[in-house]
Design an enzyme around this catalytic site. Structure first.
Site: not given
Length: 507
Positions: A26, A28-30, A32, A140
């Site tokens: 769904l 993406e991150g740095a 995972g 954030d």
């Protein structure tokens, strides 16, 4: 564990535990990604996956996020359902928000209907007030981190930058620069700063975006002229965008929320008493109940369980399931000392270091040819639960011609493009799909990347675009530019395929 890891990595669809299938990624991150889990009877869960061996620097951040998020239970906060660790693989299970991201409801340079903005803003304030009441600062807040459920209720998500600022009545100031530049409070760039007014400032910027469809400045710094004009109450301010779009009563609210001095900035209780806010009809904020749902993947043993978990295995502070969750999270630090961890630093490119976005894309519901009957049923349920998003349209051309036209449009708009999934994946009766990653720089010279998925559905090609990296409003502007380039092949009017319920098919 070996079987579980292999199954988790199978592209296109795999059984995580009995009766639950991994559909696709769904977001993406740095460190995972987050995947969609769907059961054979149609229940859905978002699952974050982090390989702690591959990313050892993420260990503290993941522990901190779990400790913070697990104690939060509120209708306007994404539900933390539990966590599971298999050797070096950390799984975090969250409520799946099928309504999409808030930024998708904002029309660039226009915004949204004030009544709708009031509703979302009230829900945002309710969620943030709850966080602050529990000593948690989000740090954030922005439209990309605000999700909508199937009932169109706002949910605060992405606690990768959150921190504890108050514990047992003792409050501390914060030092780390966290957030996304156009949304951060000016004191965050100077430090130290107080948590609550910084989050309130971000809420104010979000309201500007909802009502005006644009942001007031790139960042609130001394070398940003737009911010200086605001800070100094320049006489021409009311003739400048976005302030020229607002009537006096709304403008007066922004003057109270976006007060450069934190000590003079309105608190949430004061914002709610402002005349403009009182015009909003208070709505019941429904949170729903998970009592009938069961999540076998919360089991902490190495091998997938053969039974469904009981209600006692659910997560959530203040609920009868909290004891079981404490056992599941026994390796996590005590919330009392969480604040000693170092939060994520602010990155100028505005991409959070550890942040995930949940809304699915159409191919998230498509499985490979290696499916059994249960997976086929799961897929059909997946189509019914497709996330709402306004950045998709049908075209009149076939797959090959659509890809050719998309490539020409990308070249005309000076995008870099890469066909990341040229292979054909088939799920009878639905044929192929292709992924194209497009990247450019936005108006602030910040990186912007989005993925176009071409999918053939009942003889028509759907072009679906989803933000991968960058600002949501900038992405919406580029979506409109790309759609204009393809205007002669865009199918106008309503379509009969069920996806129309979650698709903006009007010109």
């Amino acid at each position: 564990m070996a079987r579980l890891s292999r199954m988790s990595q199978v592209p296109g669809g795999a059984e995580f535990v009995e009766g639950w299938n991994i559909i696709q990624t769904l977001g993406e991150g740095a460190f995972g990604d987050v995947k969609l889990l769907i059961s054979s009877d149609g229940e859905t869960v978002a699952m974050k996956t982090v390989d702690l061996m591959k990313h050892p620097e993420a260990v503290d951040n993941v522990r901190k996020e779990i400790c913070t998020h697990r104690m939060l239970v509120h209708p306007n906060v994404i539900k933390f359902l539990g966590q599971r660790k298999e050797n070096f693989i950390q799984y975090i299970f969250l409520e799946y928000a099928s309504g999409g991201e808030l930024f998708d409801r904002i029309e660039p340079d226009v915004g949204m209907e004030p009544v709708q903005a009031q509703k979302y803003f009230l829900q945002l304030l309710s969620g943030v007030e709850y966080l602050h009441g529990h000593g948690v600062a989000h740090r954030d807040l922005k439209p990309e981190n605000l999700l909508l459920d199937e009932s169109d209720n706002l949910k605060i998500s992405d606690f990768g930058m959150a921190t504890i600022f108050r514990h047992k009545g003792q409050e501390r100031t914060l030092e780390k620069r966290c957030g996304t530049l156009p949304y951060v409070a000016p004191e965050v760039l100077q430090k130290p700063y107080h948590a609550e007014p910084a989050d309130v400032w971000s809420c104010g910027i979000i309201l500007v975006a909802m009502l005006a469809g644009e942001l007031p400045w790139d960042y609130p710094g001394v070398d940003c002229q737009e911010y200086l004009d605001w800070k100094e109450s320049h006489k021409s301010l009311m003739n400048q965008r976005p302030w020229s779009k607002f009537d006096p009563i709304v403008f007066s609210l922004f003057r109270k929320i976006l007060q450069p001095l934190p000590s003079r900035r309105y608190k949430i209780c004061q914002i709610k008493e402002h005349p403009w806010m009182k015009k909003a009809k208070l709505r019941t904020l429904g949170g729903g109940s998970s009592e009938s749902s069961q999540w076998p993947f919360l089991h902490s043993e190495a091998s997938p369980p053969k039974r469904l978990m009981s209600e006692g295995d659910f997560a959530g502070s203040g609920s009868p399931m909290n004891g079981a969750m404490s056992r599941l999270a026994s390796s996590q630090p005590d919330p009392a000392v969480v604040h000693t961890r170092s939060p994520v630093k602010l990155c100028k490119n505005q991409a959070p270091v550890f942040s995930f976005s949940q809304p699915a894309q159409p191919d998230d519901m498509i499985l490979s040819t290696q499916m059994n009957a249960t997976q086929m049923t799961c897929s059909q349920n997946g189509f019914q639960k497709l996330v709402k998003r306004m950045t998709r349209f049908f075209v009149s051309t076939d797959m090959a011609e659509t890809l050719k036209r998309l490539d020409a449009a990308a070249e005309a708009l000076a995008y870099r493009s890469k066909v990341s999934s040229p292979g054909i994946v088939r799920l009878s009766p639905s044929p192929s799909l292709i992924h194209v990653t497009l990247s450019t720089m936005d108006r602030r010279k910040m990186p912007l990347a989005f993925k176009a998925t071409l999918m053939e559905l009942e003889g028509q090609i759907l072009v679906d675009l989803r933000l991968s990296r960058g600002d949501g409003l900038e992405f919406k502007r580029h979506f409109l530019s790309l759609k204009k380039q393809l205007a002669d092949i865009v199918v106008k009017g309503l379509v009969t395929w069920p996806l129309a319920a979650a698709t903006n098919t009007l010109p």
